[in-house]
Design a protein around this motif. Structure first.
Motif, short mmCIF file in Angstrom:
data_model
loop_
_atom_site.label_atom_id
_atom_site.label_comp_id
_atom_site.label_asym_id
_atom_site.label_seq_id
_atom_site.Cartn_x
_atom_site.Cartn_y
_atom_site.Cartn_z
N SER A 334 20.22 69.85 -13.46
CA SER A 334 18.92 70.70 -13.71
C SER A 334 18.63 71.32 -15.11
O SER A 334 17.78 71.44 -15.42
CB SER A 334 18.86 71.77 -12.86
N VAL A 337 16.43 69.99 -18.37
CA VAL A 337 15.15 70.73 -18.97
C VAL A 337 15.25 71.42 -20.29
O VAL A 337 14.23 71.50 -20.97
CB VAL A 337 14.39 71.82 -17.72
N VAL A 345 13.75 69.17 -12.00
CA VAL A 345 13.40 70.48 -12.39
C VAL A 345 12.02 70.81 -13.37
O VAL A 345 11.18 71.48 -13.18
CB VAL A 345 14.52 71.26 -12.68
N SER A 346 12.30 69.67 -14.15
CA SER A 346 11.23 69.81 -15.34
C SER A 346 9.73 69.29 -14.94
O SER A 346 8.95 69.95 -15.30
CB SER A 346 11.71 68.64 -16.62
N ASN A 349 8.44 72.07 -12.90
CA ASN A 349 8.00 73.09 -13.81
C ASN A 349 6.60 72.78 -14.13
O ASN A 349 5.59 73.73 -14.00
CB ASN A 349 8.91 73.46 -14.62
N THR A 350 6.39 71.73 -14.93
CA THR A 350 5.08 71.38 -15.11
C THR A 350 3.99 71.25 -13.94
O THR A 350 2.79 71.85 -14.22
CB THR A 350 5.15 69.94 -15.68
N THR A 351 4.34 70.95 -12.93
CA THR A 351 3.56 71.00 -11.64
C THR A 351 3.29 72.26 -11.34
O THR A 351 1.87 72.47 -11.27
CB THR A 351 4.11 70.08 -10.47
N ALA A 352 4.03 73.08 -11.26
CA ALA A 352 3.72 74.63 -10.93
C ALA A 352 2.73 75.14 -12.10
O ALA A 352 1.86 75.77 -11.83
CB ALA A 352 5.02 75.36 -10.72
N ASN A 353 2.87 74.85 -13.29
CA ASN A 353 2.25 75.53 -14.42
C ASN A 353 0.92 74.86 -14.33
O ASN A 353 -0.15 75.50 -14.56
CB ASN A 353 2.95 75.23 -15.72
N SER A 358 3.13 77.90 -7.59
CA SER A 358 4.46 78.14 -7.76
C SER A 358 5.28 77.90 -6.66
O SER A 358 6.61 77.63 -6.43
CB SER A 358 4.71 79.35 -8.43
N LEU A 362 8.51 75.62 -5.71
CA LEU A 362 9.60 76.16 -5.33
C LEU A 362 10.43 75.64 -4.21
O LEU A 362 11.37 75.34 -4.08
CB LEU A 362 9.76 77.81 -5.41
N LEU A 365 11.27 72.20 -4.61
CA LEU A 365 12.54 71.91 -5.34
C LEU A 365 13.93 72.38 -4.47
O LEU A 365 14.85 71.57 -4.44
CB LEU A 365 12.50 72.93 -6.64
#
Length: 394
Positions: A334, A337, A345-346, A349-353, A358, A362, A365
């Motif tokens: 991980s 990133v 993980v990368s 993160n992009t999806t959550a942003n 979020s 999570l 993940l």
């Protein structure tokens, strides 16, 4: 009516079993569980309240929405506009690819280094000791930055020299020969996967009917390969090897490993090969000296002693500790990133942003890494039970 009386103490009933499982202080434990449940409910309520206040609808419906970002490197085709679910699948495949290759290469290199560290040659054993100490006592993230800087400092394709005429190390990545299938309905990866599934199915059938032996297992694996080659021949597919070569300002052909992937894979392999080397050294030294002397008395040379006598016994020590290293390698992937490799993980993160989901991201993940590591742990435990503990006193 006669009642059969079984000699000895009576077996505990259901109430006694529950009481034994629950343990002492039942009211205290019940109060503790109530407090934990209340804190969890308060946490969930606050999360849903916050999401409602900022206008986010909780749930996993966003997975079917279009992801408006590109992925630089993917094992499957992906372009902006595909769903978030496909984007996460791409990240998962990237994580699995680097983790599986990392475990395989770190094992090969770690075993070689561990055996070399036991050499009577002081120069060789000293170099191995320095390598292990430096690698183990520096952070993996720092090592990844080092390998990434080194990958970017490689020459451009036109100035790169080929290793053995087939491998190019450039600042655009590492180019190696590739093997593909042409003319058939499936690619090479799908063909290998179908062969593995067929082989495992045959082994499971043999085990179900209690006919699984070394000979029948070998026959089953041979049949799986024969069936695959027959299917390839009938479908008209043929394997094609492609070598990379300089063409214009770039290198064409072969398989290109991006600088990010090459740096991540190198960092993981170097780091965990040092850990596995220490495990192998400890496992070999755990074998009694009498085994070495008995093998020498039989006329075996050092290589045969290690391969035929020492390593099979050392596996009882090596396998459980190596399993822990595999799990750590998978989790430490991980860190990709940090150097820009699009792993799970990368992309999460992009999806959550981009979606604001979020909490759901999570959960995906955590659930994915749990599934990967529990599956890997179960596989290695099965291997440890069937192979490494064979012949031990239990």
């Amino acid at each position: 009516m006669f009642r059969t009386v079984v000699p000895g103490p009576s077996r505990p009933g259901i109430v006694e079993k529950v009481r034994g499982w629950w343990g002492g202080w039942p009211l205290g434990q019940l109060a503790f569980l109530v407090v934990i449940a209340a804190l969890g409910a308060l946490f969930v309520h606050n999360v849903f309240d916050t999401m409602a206040r900022i206008g986010i609808l909780p749930g996993f419906g966003f997975l079917s929405s279009s992801a408006n970002f590109e992925i630089g490197e993917s094992a499957i085709s992906f372009r902006a506009g595909d769903t978030y679910l496909r984007a996460i699948l791409s990240g998962l495949l990237n994580t699995l690819k680097v983790s599986l290759l990392g475990c395989l290469l770190a094992t090969i290199l770690g075993v070689a280094i561990g055996i070399a560290g036991l050499s009577r040659n002081l120069l060789l054993s000293g170099l191995v000791r320095w390598f292990i100490e430096i690698t183990r006592n520096t952070p993996l993230l720092l090592q990844l930055f080092f390998w990434m800087s080194l990958a970017k400092a490689l020459p451009a394709p036109r100035q790169a020299s080929a290793l053995f005429g087939t491998v190019f190390f450039t600042n655009r990545g590492v180019y190696i020969p590739s093997l593909s299938l042409e003319g058939g309905p499936f690619g090479l990866a799908a063909t290998l996967a179908s062969t593995a599934i067929l082989g495992v199915a045959l082994l499971l059938i043999l085990r179900l009917f209690r006919h699984l032996t070394r000979r029948t297992g070998t026959v089953a694996i041979t049949l799986a390969f024969a069936a695959t080659f027959a299917a390839l021949f009938l479908s008209g597919a043929r394997p094609v090897a492609e070598l990379p070569a300089l063409s214009g300002f770039n290198i064409r052909g072969g398989l290109n490993l991006s600088p990010e992937f090459a740096a991540l894979l190198t960092g993981l392999v170097i780091k965990f090969s040092a850990l596995i080397a220490e495990i192998v050294r400890a496992g070999i030294q755990s074998v009694g000296g009498g085994q070495w002397e008995a093998a020498r008395a039989l006329g075996l040379h050092e290589g045969q002693i290690i391969r035929l006598v020492v390593l099979p016994q050392a596996l009882r020590v090596i396998t459980p500790l190596t399993t822990s290293s595999y799990l750590d390698l998978t989790k430490d992937s991980s860190l990709a990133v940090a150097i820009g490799f699009p792993d799970l993980v990368s992309i999460i993160n992009t999806t959550a942003n981009t979606t604001g989901q979020s909490m759901e991201a999570l959960i995906i993940l955590i659930g994915t890494f749990l599934a990967i590591n529990l599956s890997l742990s179960a596989l290695m435990n099965a291997y440890n039970t069937r192979v490494a503990l064979r012949g031990s006193t239990r």
